[in-house]
Scaffold this active site. Structure first.
Site, mmCIF file in Angstrom:
data_model
loop_
_atom_site.group_PDB
_atom_site.id
_atom_site.type_symbol
_atom_site.label_atom_id
_atom_site.label_comp_id
_atom_site.label_asym_id
_atom_site.label_seq_id
_atom_site.Cartn_x
_atom_site.Cartn_y
_atom_site.Cartn_z
ATOM 1 N N GLY A 46 55.605 43.880 37.518
ATOM 2 C CA GLY A 46 54.960 42.570 37.623
ATOM 3 C C GLY A 46 55.954 41.568 38.164
ATOM 4 O O GLY A 46 57.103 41.501 37.708
ATOM 5 N N GLY A 76 55.220 38.072 38.805
ATOM 6 C CA GLY A 76 54.816 36.674 38.685
ATOM 7 C C GLY A 76 55.979 35.863 38.141
ATOM 8 O O GLY A 76 57.143 36.227 38.329
ATOM 9 N N LEU A 77 55.667 34.769 37.461
ATOM 10 C CA LEU A 77 56.750 33.923 36.962
ATOM 11 C C LEU A 77 57.668 34.689 36.028
ATOM 12 O O LEU A 77 58.892 34.627 36.153
ATOM 13 C CB LEU A 77 56.167 32.703 36.239
ATOM 14 C CG LEU A 77 55.410 31.702 37.114
ATOM 15 C CD1 LEU A 77 54.959 30.526 36.268
ATOM 16 C CD2 LEU A 77 56.283 31.209 38.260
ATOM 17 N N GLY A 83 58.119 37.967 35.605
ATOM 18 C CA GLY A 83 58.798 39.125 36.189
ATOM 19 C C GLY A 83 59.718 38.729 37.330
ATOM 20 O O GLY A 83 60.866 39.182 37.401
ATOM 21 N N ARG A 113 38.796 22.101 23.883
ATOM 22 C CA ARG A 113 38.211 23.114 24.769
ATOM 23 C C ARG A 113 37.201 24.032 24.086
ATOM 24 O O ARG A 113 36.131 24.279 24.605
ATOM 25 C CB ARG A 113 39.315 24.012 25.325
ATOM 26 C CG ARG A 113 40.141 23.353 26.386
ATOM 27 C CD ARG A 113 41.230 24.283 26.864
ATOM 28 N NE ARG A 113 41.953 23.620 27.952
ATOM 29 C CZ ARG A 113 42.981 24.161 28.609
ATOM 30 N NH1 ARG A 113 43.403 25.370 28.301
ATOM 31 N NH2 ARG A 113 43.573 23.497 29.566
ATOM 32 N N ARG A 160 46.543 28.172 23.414
ATOM 33 C CA ARG A 160 47.657 27.703 24.227
ATOM 34 C C ARG A 160 47.392 26.282 24.703
ATOM 35 O O ARG A 160 46.297 25.959 25.136
ATOM 36 C CB ARG A 160 47.845 28.620 25.434
ATOM 37 C CG ARG A 160 48.965 28.193 26.359
ATOM 38 C CD ARG A 160 49.135 29.132 27.525
ATOM 39 N NE ARG A 160 47.973 29.179 28.396
ATOM 40 C CZ ARG A 160 47.622 28.220 29.246
ATOM 41 N NH1 ARG A 160 48.315 27.119 29.333
ATOM 42 N NH2 ARG A 160 46.546 28.365 30.008
#
Lengths: 246, 684
Positions: free
Chosen positions: B73, B75-76, B78, B364, B482
């Site tokens: 991975g 992305g940020l 990895g 949310r 989150r």
């Protein structure tokens, strides 16, 4: 609506490939272009014909994975990515020709999928600022003028999709290159490597077989992120300066 | 510090371990031993990370090039780790299924990234960011991990700016901030609505620089299909070259999974088409615990589904709720009318009606559930979509509610609204074909992020020695929910600053005994993958992978979505077990395994989504409380608000794989707080 699709089929890199015609019914104008292809693929699978291979990932216009020449235009008739193109841009009875990006530096992998790793190799050759993790100074210690930061951002929005190359009669990647040169060159942090960067990135660009720029401008009009043509002027300017100052 | 709280140094527990009394999932699981994080730090909260960094062993620079690290991975989480470990001199191999690391789905994050820089002098601090994050996660995260996250947040901004990330700036050329996600301070750094893209490109460029330097070797269009474990240590992966179809083994001293979230178990989500759980799930089957898999974040403002053809959902920034009024027609027969022809008195501004104090700005999960209830009642708007019911019958629903900017346009003028939301409204018009300045927008909730993931200790090591997990793929920092602008923060914190400082302690024992391709454990993993691929190619049934994935998504969305209850979850488990059988006997994959084959790729992924879906339902069934993004209808207040049960469920549910047809084993890790006191959330 009902469409006639002429799609490039090619089993692998060494296969010759040809356009194949398919009839597709039941297309809704709310579908994205790629959802229309999903529908075709379900139909092909049902008929025991191997589905058409095409690239897509985020499907919200930002990852740059999707491509396609649609009726000869990169990403089709609208200024957007193929994944954000919707079928309401077409009408019942249309014939649509779908081909992969056409450029020698983007060899075909299968059907509509091409290999764009040349872009990664261009970035490897200077498309960065050398700043090892942990070595960074406090973020606000170096102010960056707002207008320059804005220009840096606007050019940094390039998604690396390759439409500029596909649209260019010379197969040049100057818009892609110019966008990165401008992004990093407008920021104070990008200055130390500014002139070595332009030389090494351009050398790799040429090494990959991308053509030269003859200021035709097809790239900027095909760009889904509207990267302006003047980044190529910036590229040329930085290149000239690098010869004098570098 | 937030009102009414005081700084707690982190030396004395403020709560006791919970004792579960209910047992809704009885029969579906086996209770295992309690789990204790063996790497948990102690001492004053603000000193734990610094102390750990000092105590951890280091690797001599000359030895680093003898150590191989695989990162799956890019992305940020990895990409940042690959760049950092490469700079340090380790031998790194990265793997991603996309054609370039630059395309990882971190790129799609819009809003921003939090950091406790306190540039606005509005009272922000590491402690406040920590406090907000633990509270936002409904007290279901580990305090030590969250404090560390807050602590390194400021380093992330420094690092990104140095790399040339073009954050928004003010006229003096300094960095700008905005407030985000209902917190009282402005701590969010942003690059227009494309923060994720800019941060990812920063990490990508840093990683490509290491490719040129020879410390990182990148493998694109490669997908991990299994982890290789030798003598109880993760020593490599089995991956499929997606172009040639070749099944390869790659060996190393340590393996890092940075493979993102599993929201696509719902079929429709804001995730990328390729986002999947396979790497994490394969590791789970080999012994890595999966923690809190039911914790899913559902975002209230996405563009609704238009029909069965829908392949993914698109987020519209939540900021629209500041200016938009949300409503549905009072009468179901008005649902097909042009909304502009529905008079004011026939409109039901349901959030303002039910929650007069917060109105359209309720959290949310509340906004999402209320919209669902309106549509369930038959008062949804937009195109009708067919939904298969549990009995197999098909019913039609309109899944959308209006978000009306009309009043705001009247009050502020069209120009002002255009300036605020321009790009967003353009995107909306492109997708729906409707002009949001004239016709009220339609929105509906969609799966957006998962807080659950592989269990990791404080050092981000999973329950398999030598296997680490970073970013959305792990469970550790967000608890049951989150906060906005915290996903990017966690991905980069793990990638740049946490993992590179913890993995060294593990690698200090290396290089480990050399393993070669002929080792029985390697051969076994390789053969396992090959036979699975052969099996998928040979079933030759009637159903497309897509159709089975869609069916799984409908089950998950209906029973394990916004509103869950015991009966529905049990129904879902039954349906998923049936679907698993259907998949393995009736799926159809054409083409060959030794070439590029996108249906085969999907089949591998969907097979694991099915198994994950069952575990998510069991986890949701066991957790008879409402917390964060997880709402159990049996656990609500008289006003219909979520009701947490700290006395029973203040623990991390870490699930161990129980064998092919065995029940999963539940290990509970108690959440004991010392630096914060637990409180129920309230919107009054």
């Amino acid at each position: 609506m009902k469409l006639t699709l002429k799609i490039w089929r090619q089993a692998n890199a060494s296969d010759k490939g040809a356009l194949k015609t398919y009839e597709l019914d039941g297309v809704s104008q709310d579908m994205s272009f790629l959802e229309m292809l999903d529908l075709l693929n379900e139909q092909l699978l049902h008929n025991d014909e191997e589905p058409v291979a095409f690239d897509s990932d985020c499907r919200e216009g930002i990852c740059g994975m999707c491509s396609l020449m649609i009726n000869g235009e990169a990403h089709g008739p609208e200024v957007t990515t193929t994944c954000q193109l919707h079928m309401r841009s077409f009408k019942d009875g249309d014939t649509i020709t779908i081909e992969p990006w056409r450029a020698a530096s983007f060899p075909i992998v299968k059907d509509l999928i091409v290999d764009r790793s040349a872009f990664d190799r261009i970035i490897q050759n200077g498309g960065y600022i050398s700043a090892n993790t942990g070595s960074a100074p406090e973020a606000n210690s170096v102010p960056a003028p707002r207008d320059k930061a804005m220009r840096a951002f606007n050019t940094a929005t390039c998604i690396g999709c390759g439409a500029c190359v596909a649209a260019c009669p010379n197969g040049s990647a100057s818009l892609f290159l110019g966008a990165k040169i401008t992004h990093l060159g407008e920021l104070p942090q990008g200055q130390p490597e500014r002139y070595s960067r332009v030389q090494s990135m351009l050398a790799q660009h040429d090494h990959e077989g991308f053509g030269g720029c003859t200021n035709i401008g097809e790239c900027a009009s095909a760009c889904p992120k509207e990267i302006p043509l003047d980044v190529i002027s910036q590229l040329n300017k930085d290149l000239r300066n690098s010869m004098i100052l570098g | 510090m937030a009102a009414g709280t005081h700084y707690l140094p982190g030396l004395t527990p403020t709560n006791e371990a919970s004792v579960q009394k209910s047992d809704d999932a009885a029969g579906y699981y086996v209770l295992g031993d309690k789990l204790v994080d063996p790497k948990a730090p102690t001492g004053p909260i603000a000193e734990r990370w610094t102390t750990r960094k000092f105590e951890n062993r280091l690797v001599n620079p000359a030895n680093r090039r003898k150590l191989d690290v695989i990162i799956v991975g890019t992305g940020l989480a990895g990409g940042a780790a690959a760049a950092t470990l490469g700079e340090a001199g380790y031998n790194v191999k990265t793997f991603c299924y996309q054609d370039s690391p630059r395309r990882a789905h971190s790129i799609a994050a819009q809003g921003g990234i939090n950091a406790s820089k306190n540039y606005k002098s509005d009272g922000d601090s590491d402690y406040r960011l920590f406090y907000d994050t633990v509270k936002g996660g409904d007290y279901r995260s580990r305090e030590s991990n969250v404090y560390r996250l807050a602590e390194v947040s400021t380093n992330i901004i420094d690092q990104c700016v140095a790399q040339g990330v073009p954050f928004a700036r003010d006229y003096g050329g300094l960095l700008d901030n905005r407030s985000f996600g209902g917190v009282q301070v402005s701590r969010t750094f942003y690059a227009r609505g494309q923060t994720g893209q800019q941060l990812l490109l920063g990490a990508y460029q840093a990683m490509e620089r290491q490719v040129a330097a020879g410390t990182v070797e990148e493998f694109t269009r490669h997908e991990m299909l299994d982890v290789i474990i030798v003598d109880d240590r993760a020593r490599g992966i089995v991956a499929r070259n997606m172009v040639t179809g070749e099944i390869e083994t790659h060996l190393a001293d340590a393996v890092v999974l940075a493979t993102g979230g599993y929201g696509n178990v719902f079929y429709l989500s804001t995730n990328a088409m390729g986002s999947n759980v396979m790497a994490a799930w394969r590791a789970h089957r080999k012994g890595a615990y999966m923690a809190n898999p039911c914790y899913t974040q559902i975002h209230p403002t996405c563009i609704p589904v238009t029909g069965a053809h829908q392949s993914k959902l698109t987020l519209m920034s939540e900021s629209l709720r500041n200016d938009g009024r949300i409503w549905v027609p009072k009468n179901a027969e008005d649902c097909t009318k042009d909304p502009r022809d529905i008079p004011e008195e026939d409109r039901d501004y349901f959030l303002e009606r039910i929650y007069p104090a917060f109105g359209n700005l309720v959290p949310r999960d509340i906004a999402s559930r209320a919209a669902k209830y309106m549509c369930d009642e038959g008062r949804g708007v937009g195109p009708e979509v067919e939904e298969t019911q549990p009995d197999g019958s098909v019913k039609k629903f309109r899944r959308g509610v209006y978000l009306d900017l009309g009043a705001a346009i009247e009050r502020l003028g069209k120009d002002k609204i255009e300036e605020k939301y321009d790009n967003l409204l353009d995107m909306y018009e492109r997708i729906t074909g409707e002009n949001p300045y004239e016709v009220p927008m339609r929105i509906y909730p969609a799966v957006h992020y998962v807080m659950g993931g592989l269990w990791v200790d404080y050092e981000l090591q999973t329950s398999i020695t030598g296997l680490f997990c970073t970013g959305e793929a792990n469970f550790s920092d967000h608890g049951a929910n989150r906060l906005g602008a915290s996903a990017l923060m966690q991905g980069l914190a793990d990638g740049y600053f946490v993992l590179p400082n913890t993995i060294t302690d593990y690698l200090a024992d290396g290089p480990f005994d050399k393993v070669d391709e002929s080792h029985p454990a390697v051969v076994e993993a390789l053969d396992g993958v090959k036979s699975r691929v052969e099996k998928l190619m040979s079933i030759n049934g009637e159903r497309s992978v897509e159709s089975i994935h869609k069916e799984l998504g409908q089950i998950m969305w209906e029973y394990c979505g916004m509103d869950r209850n015991a009966e529905g979850l049990k129904t879902a488990i039954g349906l998923i077990r049936e679907l698993k059988k259907e998949f393995w006997t009736n799926v159809k994959v054409l083409g060959s395994a030794d070439s590029l084959n996108q249906d085969l790729e999907k089949a591998n992924r969907v097979a694991d989504f099915i198994e994950l879906g069952e575990l998510m339902c069991i986890d949701a069934l066991n957790r008879r409380e409402s917390c964060g993004g997880h709402f159990r209808s049996e656990s609500q207040t008289e006003e219909g608000e979520a009701l947490r049960h700290d006395d029973e469920f203040a623990y991390v549910a870490a699930w161990e794989f129980g064998g092919e047809d065995g029940a999963p084993i539940l290990h509970k890790e108690d959440l004991i707080y010392t630096a914060i006191e637990m409180k129920q959330r309230s919107y009054k």
